[in-house]
Design a protein around this motif. Structure first.
Motif, PDB file in Angstrom:
ATOM      1  N   THR A   1     -24.259  -4.310  30.494  1.00 43.10           N
ATOM      2  CA  THR A   1     -23.395  -5.251  31.189  1.00 43.10           C
ATOM      3  C   THR A   1     -23.684  -5.120  32.675  1.00 43.10           C
ATOM      4  OG1 THR A   1     -21.105  -6.033  31.443  1.00 43.10           O
ATOM      5  CG2 THR A   1     -21.450  -3.660  31.499  1.00 43.10           C
ATOM      6  N   GLY A   2     -23.334  -6.147  33.449  1.00 39.88           N
ATOM      7  CA  GLY A   2     -23.733  -6.124  34.851  1.00 39.88           C
ATOM      8  C   GLY A   2     -22.655  -6.579  35.802  1.00 39.88           C
ATOM      9  N   VAL A   3     -22.765  -6.106  37.046  1.00 47.18           N
ATOM     10  CA  VAL A   3     -21.902  -6.522  38.146  1.00 47.18           C
ATOM     11  C   VAL A   3     -22.784  -6.764  39.361  1.00 47.18           C
ATOM     12  CG1 VAL A   3     -19.897  -5.265  37.281  1.00 47.18           C
ATOM     13  CG2 VAL A   3     -21.472  -4.127  38.846  1.00 47.18           C
ATOM     14  N   ARG A   4     -22.222  -7.417  40.379  1.00 43.92           N
ATOM     15  CA  ARG A   4     -23.039  -7.832  41.515  1.00 43.92           C
ATOM     16  C   ARG A   4     -22.762  -7.051  42.795  1.00 43.92           C
ATOM     17  NH1 ARG A   4     -22.817 -14.227  41.880  1.00 43.92           N
ATOM     18  NH2 ARG A   4     -24.104 -13.717  43.707  1.00 43.92           N
ATOM     19  N   SER A   5     -21.941  -6.002  42.725  1.00 42.40           N
ATOM     20  CA  SER A   5     -21.699  -5.192  43.921  1.00 42.40           C
ATOM     21  C   SER A   5     -21.391  -3.763  43.530  1.00 42.40           C
ATOM     22  CB  SER A   5     -20.543  -5.766  44.745  1.00 42.40           C
ATOM     23  OG  SER A   5     -19.308  -5.512  44.109  1.00 42.40           O
ATOM     24  N   ALA A   6     -21.656  -2.841  44.459  1.00 38.70           N
ATOM     25  CA  ALA A   6     -21.366  -1.429  44.209  1.00 38.70           C
ATOM     26  C   ALA A   6     -19.868  -1.193  44.085  1.00 38.70           C
ATOM     27  CB  ALA A   6     -21.951  -0.585  45.343  1.00 38.70           C
ATOM     28  N   GLU A   7     -19.087  -1.952  44.846  1.00 36.32           N
ATOM     29  CA  GLU A   7     -17.639  -1.764  44.812  1.00 36.32           C
ATOM     30  C   GLU A   7     -17.075  -2.070  43.423  1.00 36.32           C
ATOM     31  OE1 GLU A   7     -19.102  -2.186  48.805  1.00 36.32           O
ATOM     32  OE2 GLU A   7     -19.341  -3.483  47.064  1.00 36.32           O
ATOM     33  N   VAL A   8     -17.538  -3.137  42.805  1.00 39.63           N
ATOM     34  CA  VAL A   8     -17.089  -3.470  41.457  1.00 39.63           C
ATOM     35  C   VAL A   8     -17.595  -2.432  40.458  1.00 39.63           C
ATOM     36  CG1 VAL A   8     -17.176  -5.204  39.616  1.00 39.63           C
ATOM     37  CG2 VAL A   8     -16.968  -5.927  42.001  1.00 39.63           C
ATOM     38  N   ALA A   9     -18.825  -1.937  40.680  1.00 38.15           N
ATOM     39  CA  ALA A   9     -19.392  -0.929  39.777  1.00 38.15           C
ATOM     40  C   ALA A   9     -18.541   0.339  39.757  1.00 38.15           C
ATOM     41  CB  ALA A   9     -20.820  -0.595  40.196  1.00 38.15           C
ATOM     42  N   ILE A  10     -18.032   0.734  40.906  1.00 32.35           N
ATOM     43  CA  ILE A  10     -17.198   1.934  40.968  1.00 32.35           C
ATOM     44  C   ILE A  10     -15.961   1.774  40.091  1.00 32.35           C
ATOM     45  CG2 ILE A  10     -15.711   3.296  42.501  1.00 32.35           C
ATOM     46  CD1 ILE A  10     -17.802   2.807  44.712  1.00 32.35           C
ATOM     47  N   ASN A  11     -15.398   0.583  40.104  1.00 27.25           N
ATOM     48  CA  ASN A  11     -14.213   0.332  39.289  1.00 27.25           C
ATOM     49  C   ASN A  11     -14.540   0.258  37.802  1.00 27.25           C
ATOM     50  OD1 ASN A  11     -12.561   0.194  41.565  1.00 27.25           O
ATOM     51  ND2 ASN A  11     -12.940  -1.998  41.844  1.00 27.25           N
ATOM     52  N   ARG A  12     -15.749  -0.176  37.475  1.00 25.65           N
ATOM     53  CA  ARG A  12     -16.134  -0.338  36.077  1.00 25.65           C
ATOM     54  C   ARG A  12     -16.603   0.960  35.440  1.00 25.65           C
ATOM     55  NH1 ARG A  12     -17.783  -5.375  34.249  1.00 25.65           N
ATOM     56  NH2 ARG A  12     -18.096  -4.283  32.284  1.00 25.65           N
ATOM     57  N   PHE A  13     -17.120   1.901  36.261  1.00 30.13           N
ATOM     58  CA  PHE A  13     -17.778   3.082  35.699  1.00 30.13           C
ATOM     59  C   PHE A  13     -16.741   4.143  35.337  1.00 30.13           C
ATOM     60  CE2 PHE A  13     -20.959   6.030  34.674  1.00 30.13           C
ATOM     61  CZ  PHE A  13     -22.157   5.329  34.590  1.00 30.13           C
ATOM     62  N   LEU A  14     -16.080   3.939  34.216  1.00 30.19           N
ATOM     63  CA  LEU A  14     -15.117   4.914  33.717  1.00 30.19           C
ATOM     64  C   LEU A  14     -15.843   6.047  33.004  1.00 30.19           C
ATOM     65  CD1 LEU A  14     -12.572   2.371  32.193  1.00 30.19           C
ATOM     66  CD2 LEU A  14     -12.490   3.454  34.456  1.00 30.19           C
ATOM     67  N   ASP A  15     -15.232   7.233  32.994  1.00 29.29           N
ATOM     68  CA  ASP A  15     -15.824   8.375  32.308  1.00 29.29           C
ATOM     69  C   ASP A  15     -16.108   8.028  30.852  1.00 29.29           C
ATOM     70  OD1 ASP A  15     -16.059  10.395  34.262  1.00 29.29           O
ATOM     71  OD2 ASP A  15     -13.885  10.683  34.232  1.00 29.29           O
ATOM     72  N   GLY A  16     -17.348   8.278  30.425  1.00 30.58           N
ATOM     73  CA  GLY A  16     -17.733   8.083  29.032  1.00 30.58           C
ATOM     74  C   GLY A  16     -18.038   6.654  28.646  1.00 30.58           C
ATOM     75  N   ALA A  17     -17.871   5.688  29.572  1.00 32.23           N
ATOM     76  CA  ALA A  17     -18.091   4.286  29.209  1.00 32.23           C
ATOM     77  C   ALA A  17     -19.562   3.909  29.200  1.00 32.23           C
ATOM     78  CB  ALA A  17     -17.328   3.373  30.170  1.00 32.23           C
ATOM     79  N   PHE A  18     -20.385   4.611  30.000  1.00 37.54           N
ATOM     80  CA  PHE A  18     -21.803   4.272  30.120  1.00 37.54           C
ATOM     81  C   PHE A  18     -22.648   5.541  30.055  1.00 37.54           C
ATOM     82  CE2 PHE A  18     -19.459   0.974  32.386  1.00 37.54           C
ATOM     83  CZ  PHE A  18     -19.979  -0.181  31.822  1.00 37.54           C
TER      84      PHE A  18
END
Length: 362
Positions: A271-288
């Motif tokens: 899955t993808g996002v277009r900014s580092a700020e959004v990535a920080i919110n998406r990268f939950l422990d164990g999700a990726f």
């Protein structure tokens, strides 16, 4: 010209045909497209100059404008149903070959077939093409140039796919030194086949010369198609590679879409996002399992993003046009754009070795 309807069930390679400026043999290119479609390819033909342009538009168009036209045609081809986005090649002639070289550095291109690719000075990139000094251009094409001397040649030096390069022995428009400059620039290509059509002129005005070109092109593309089928057969082998859950950070929307589809084609969940700020919110422990990020991002960079997420302890793949640094931090990998499918697979295999093995559903 839009391509014929593509199959929605069978994945097929794509070929983007980019003729030369004012090439008046459009029926030849349509015949090439029809022949490739019959052999299982999806095709598009780029018209430069476009017949719908007014005289004023034609007089004002620049190389920069035309490159955007080629990239738009590539993106349209990649979006066609059934097209394998990991298997798109460019067939460029004269000015179209010059533009195809640039496009190979801006989009995932697996194959390049260039006939009599033109070469222009870097300066005047945003100047109308019709205003370029023809005498100066003719003199420039007699020079011996290195990849660092010309941006089109630099794009060729970065290309890692398969290349076919065809020249004409009696070509006054794109003389032999230009072909030799291109051949030298492709030093790092996965394979390079060169062919000189001795006696032929630039336009291939004799039917026999065009027949020779068509035969060379179709034979070479048939080999590429066969290799693609062999790769697909190998991918279906019982011993499958590790499947990963990947978060992709890429601010260019078309590149993000192509990267995601490519990763999914290789069997990964992405899955993808277009900014580092959004990535920080998406990268939950164990999700990726893995982060794949561009370096040049708006606001927070990919390098800063990796530092902020370091506590998660997952591997990071930096996918960027920048050259790799002298040293990489442990658990990080560098994938320089434009990269081949094989290079991507190699990096993902290495990164997968760092991911703890846990029972997961992908």
């Amino acid at each position: 010209m839009d391509s014929p309807a593509a199959s929605t069930t069978v994945s097929k390679p794509g070929a983007l045909l980019v003729p030369g400026w004012d090439d008046n043999h459009r029926e030849r290119y349509r015949a090439l497209a029809d022949g490739l479609v019959a052999q299982g390819w999806a095709c598009r033909l780029v018209d430069l100059p476009n017949g719908s342009w007014s005289p004023a538009q034609r007089a004002a168009v620049t190389r920069e404008d035309n490159l955007k036209d080629v990239l738009a045609a590539y993106d349209a081809l990649a979006r066609e149903p059934g097209v394998d986005r990991a298997a798109i090649g460019l067939v460029g002639v004269s000015y179209g070959g010059y533009l195809a070289a640039f496009a190979s550095a801006l989009r995932p291109v697996r194959w390049l077939a260039l006939r009599a690719p033109a070469l222009y000075r870097d300066r005047g990139w945003s100047r109308p093409k019709e205003d370029l000094d023809k005498e100066d251009l003719a003199a420039y094409r007699l020079l011996r140039l290195r990849a660092e001397d010309n941006r089109a040649l630099a794009a060729c030096a970065a290309f890692r796919g398969h290349v076919m390069l065809i020249g004409s022995g009696s070509d006054d428009t794109v003389p032999r030194p230009v072909i030799e400059n291109y051949a030298a620039a492709f030093a790092h290509a996965r394979s390079l086949r060169t062919q000189m059509l001795e006696g032929a002129d630039h336009a291939l005005s004799h039917p026999d010369w065009h027949a020779d070109f068509r035969r060379c092109l179709f034979d070479w593309l048939a080999q590429r198609h066969a290799e693609l089928n062999e790769d697909a057969t190998a991918a279906r082998a019982p011993a499958s590679p590790r499947k990963l859950r990947i978060l992709v950070v890429e601010d260019e929307p078309d590149m993000l879409a192509i990267t995601l589809e490519l990763l999914q084609t290789l069997g990964h969940w992405a899955t993808g996002v277009r900014s580092a700020e959004v990535a920080i919110n998406r990268f939950l422990d164990g999700a990726f399992d893995l982060l794949m990020t561009d370096v040049n991002l708006p606001a927070l960079s990919g390098l800063e993003l990796a530092q902020k997420l370091h506590r998660h302890g997952f591997p990071v793949v930096f996918a960027t046009g920048r050259p790799p640094p002298s040293r990489l931090a442990p658990g990080t990998f560098w994938l320089q754009k434009p990269y081949t499918v094989e290079q991507l697979e190699e990096v993902l295999r290495a990164a997968a070795a760092l991911v703890p093995r846990e029972p997961r559903e992908i």
